[in-house]
Design a protein around this motif. Sequence first.
Motif, mmCIF file in Angstrom:
data_model
loop_
_atom_site.group_PDB
_atom_site.id
_atom_site.type_symbol
_atom_site.label_atom_id
_atom_site.label_comp_id
_atom_site.label_asym_id
_atom_site.label_seq_id
_atom_site.Cartn_x
_atom_site.Cartn_y
_atom_site.Cartn_z
ATOM 1 N N UNK A 285 12.634 -11.462 13.013
ATOM 2 C CA UNK A 285 13.668 -10.437 12.830
ATOM 3 C C UNK A 285 14.108 -10.360 11.378
ATOM 4 N N UNK A 286 14.352 -11.528 10.751
ATOM 5 C CA UNK A 286 14.770 -11.543 9.353
ATOM 6 C C UNK A 286 13.677 -10.971 8.459
ATOM 7 N N UNK A 287 12.427 -11.317 8.728
ATOM 8 C CA UNK A 287 11.322 -10.771 7.928
ATOM 9 C C UNK A 287 11.249 -9.255 8.064
ATOM 10 N N UNK A 288 11.488 -8.757 9.263
ATOM 11 C CA UNK A 288 11.448 -7.311 9.477
ATOM 12 C C UNK A 288 12.565 -6.612 8.710
ATOM 13 N N UNK A 289 13.754 -7.220 8.670
ATOM 14 C CA UNK A 289 14.864 -6.663 7.887
ATOM 15 C C UNK A 289 14.497 -6.618 6.410
ATOM 16 N N UNK A 331 8.708 -9.630 3.009
ATOM 17 C CA UNK A 331 8.874 -9.286 4.416
ATOM 18 C C UNK A 331 7.574 -9.301 5.185
ATOM 19 N N UNK A 332 6.477 -9.036 4.502
ATOM 20 C CA UNK A 332 5.160 -9.077 5.144
ATOM 21 C C UNK A 332 4.655 -10.498 5.331
ATOM 22 N N UNK A 333 5.401 -11.481 4.812
ATOM 23 C CA UNK A 333 4.971 -12.865 4.909
ATOM 24 C C UNK A 333 4.041 -13.280 3.797
ATOM 25 N N UNK A 412 0.444 -6.009 3.064
ATOM 26 C CA UNK A 412 1.274 -5.228 3.988
ATOM 27 C C UNK A 412 0.396 -4.577 5.052
ATOM 28 N N UNK A 413 -0.771 -4.106 4.647
ATOM 29 C CA UNK A 413 -1.708 -3.482 5.593
ATOM 30 C C UNK A 413 -2.149 -4.474 6.671
ATOM 31 N N UNK A 414 -2.330 -5.741 6.296
ATOM 32 C CA UNK A 414 -2.805 -6.768 7.231
ATOM 33 C C UNK A 414 -1.677 -7.490 7.955
ATOM 34 N N UNK A 415 -0.435 -7.226 7.574
ATOM 35 C CA UNK A 415 0.706 -7.937 8.149
ATOM 36 C C UNK A 415 0.932 -7.537 9.602
ATOM 37 N N UNK A 418 7.003 -6.538 12.307
ATOM 38 C CA UNK A 418 7.416 -5.229 12.824
ATOM 39 C C UNK A 418 7.884 -4.302 11.703
ATOM 40 N N UNK A 419 7.325 -3.087 11.685
ATOM 41 C CA UNK A 419 7.646 -2.109 10.654
ATOM 42 C C UNK A 419 6.627 -2.051 9.538
#
Length: 686
Positions: A285-289, A331-333, A412-415, A418-419
């Motif tokens: 959730x935090x990563x998605x924010x 956010x994408x990790x 980001x494409x491979x993440x 959510x979002x």
Amino acid sequence: MKSLYLIIPFAPLFGAIVAGFLGQLIGRNNTHRITILGVAVSFVASVLVLFDVLKGNTFNGPLYTWFTVGGVPMQIGFLIDSLSAVMMVVVNFVSLMVHIYTIGYMHDDPGYQRFFSYISLFTFSMLMLVMSNNFLQLFFGWEAVGLVSYLLIGFWYTRPSAIFANLKAFLVNRVGDFGFLLGIALVFMYFGTLDYVQVFGGAQAAVAKTVEIIPGQPWSLITLICILLFVGAMGKSAQFPLHVWLPDSMEGPTPISALIHAATMVTAGIFMVARMSPLYELSTTALSVVLIVGTITAFFMGLLGLVMNDIKRVVAYSTLSQLGYMTVALGAGAYAAGMFHLVTHAFFKALLFLAAGSVIIALHHEQDMRRMGGLRKYMPITYLTALIGSLALAGIPPFAGFFSKDAILEAVHLSTTPGHRIAYAAVLSGVFITALYTFRMLFMTFHGHERFHESAATHGTHDANAHAKGLPDQSHHAQAHDTHERAHDAHHGHAGPPRESPWVVTLPLLMLAIPSIYAGWAYIEDFLFGDLFRGVLASSLHGPLSLMKEEFHGPLAFAVHGLTATPFWLALAGIVLAWLLYVVRPDLPSAIADGFSALYRLLVNKYYLDDLYQAVFARGARRLGTGLWRFGDVNVIDGFFVNGSARLIGWSSGVLRKIQSGYVYHYAFMMIIGVLVLLTLWFGRA
């Protein structure tokens, strides 16, 4: 090595103290020599520490205990690993270039010594932030860079616009810092320590813990901590909706624009989230924010760069957009990708800010690009370095920005956060926007017709027409200079052609241009796929970098593949469109603005967010304060308690004065009445 660790932050601090307290005694030359020497020593020490860390030698320990709370020591300490070592080198290198550049840019300013003291103190504050091994010291550095940025943005304190800008920056950052402080408080409450390593070690056990902010509504403890910490990052790294302070901070001198907005203050939030990656990895959730906030910032702030006419503000909105890219990577990790872009961006963005300052010097502190043009033949070194910075920012291979930006796009494409699909579409579109506003700035400044001979009166008519359309006058910031600057520039009249800046200005440009060219292909493998951050940044559960590693075959193959990929062609299309609009057909932009007047007005008014904040928060706070004063202070405190008690005493004393008349028959009469009352009460009970 512990002595070397101490030298890194305290060498700039020593220079700041000497310049601040003894600057007037030792003179200008000795002031800049001492402060530059302090930062240079810190830079050399940082490089030595980085090489030592690469050999596997790290450090994590306290320096001293400040105080103890409930048996828990509050300590000042250092965490020296690859993440902090890289940040130390980048911060010191950019700061050193800014110090040298300042000699030329601030040459005639009466606050010369004070400025050098501030920027050295800023460097010390940022180094304490990145070297910290606990949340207490992190917060100290966090607040210190905020305080010094306040002093630097309002450096020309005789300008109302500068005072407004530094107050705005200070207040907006307080909003973010409130969330940041709450996050730190939660960490201390549930982990019983502020030490990074101990918190990270206990994070996995805290995943199942919940917090009820609203009774009956449980929140994940880790998620809440991460979001509150990120609120602090939103303020410091100017993420939507706490981004409004950064463009206005251009009111400060250009050297601090490069220092604050390239490698130091605004990247503190990015660094903090990367440092806290072991916590963020435990909360999708935090990563998605983080991902969504970064996406909004990257795309919508980039659009604003298309309509700005102040050269520094174009670069400022570019900084906002690129900070959004870094946040999206987090956010994408892909924490390493975000840090990689932080490093490359520090070089080419500092280069662009300082190049803009070189142009401003040559045009006698003119900042409006509508009064520039054709400068490349007068300022070849500035033009060449600005071109390198623009190519890096636009993401053209083999410049540094290409490797870091394409790495973010692919991550980001491979993440799986959510979002990520919306984020990918936004940052991919942002590639075209970035190239368009970057080369719009380059072409308006260095190419086309020479407009710096045009009179201010003619341009004032243009601004009046803009006002007639309901558009703001964007040139007033560029014209608002203090009395000293006006006296210094009053003689110019554009009598002669612009000249290239002195070597103290062009040397930092050349030095920053070098890593803007090679840093991407030289370090991509170490940053993204090597062991540089092994054990420092959390290995992503979403695995975008691990998937990218399978397809990575070296920097050359990465660059060659980039020439056939969509981002490169989008960037190229943005450059070509900028050439057509601002060199071939410079009449078209105004026609397009007229054709899309509603959209243009929305952009040029910055989505009306400044107006909204001014109306709701600034004026609202003043109205609330005025109401509390009138009702609470005037009516309740003064009117009821103070004046009311005085009136009550006056009335009661008037009544008593009539009773205590001094006549015997009055007293006898009152005694008779008293006896009658007592008898009535007595016989009434009987």
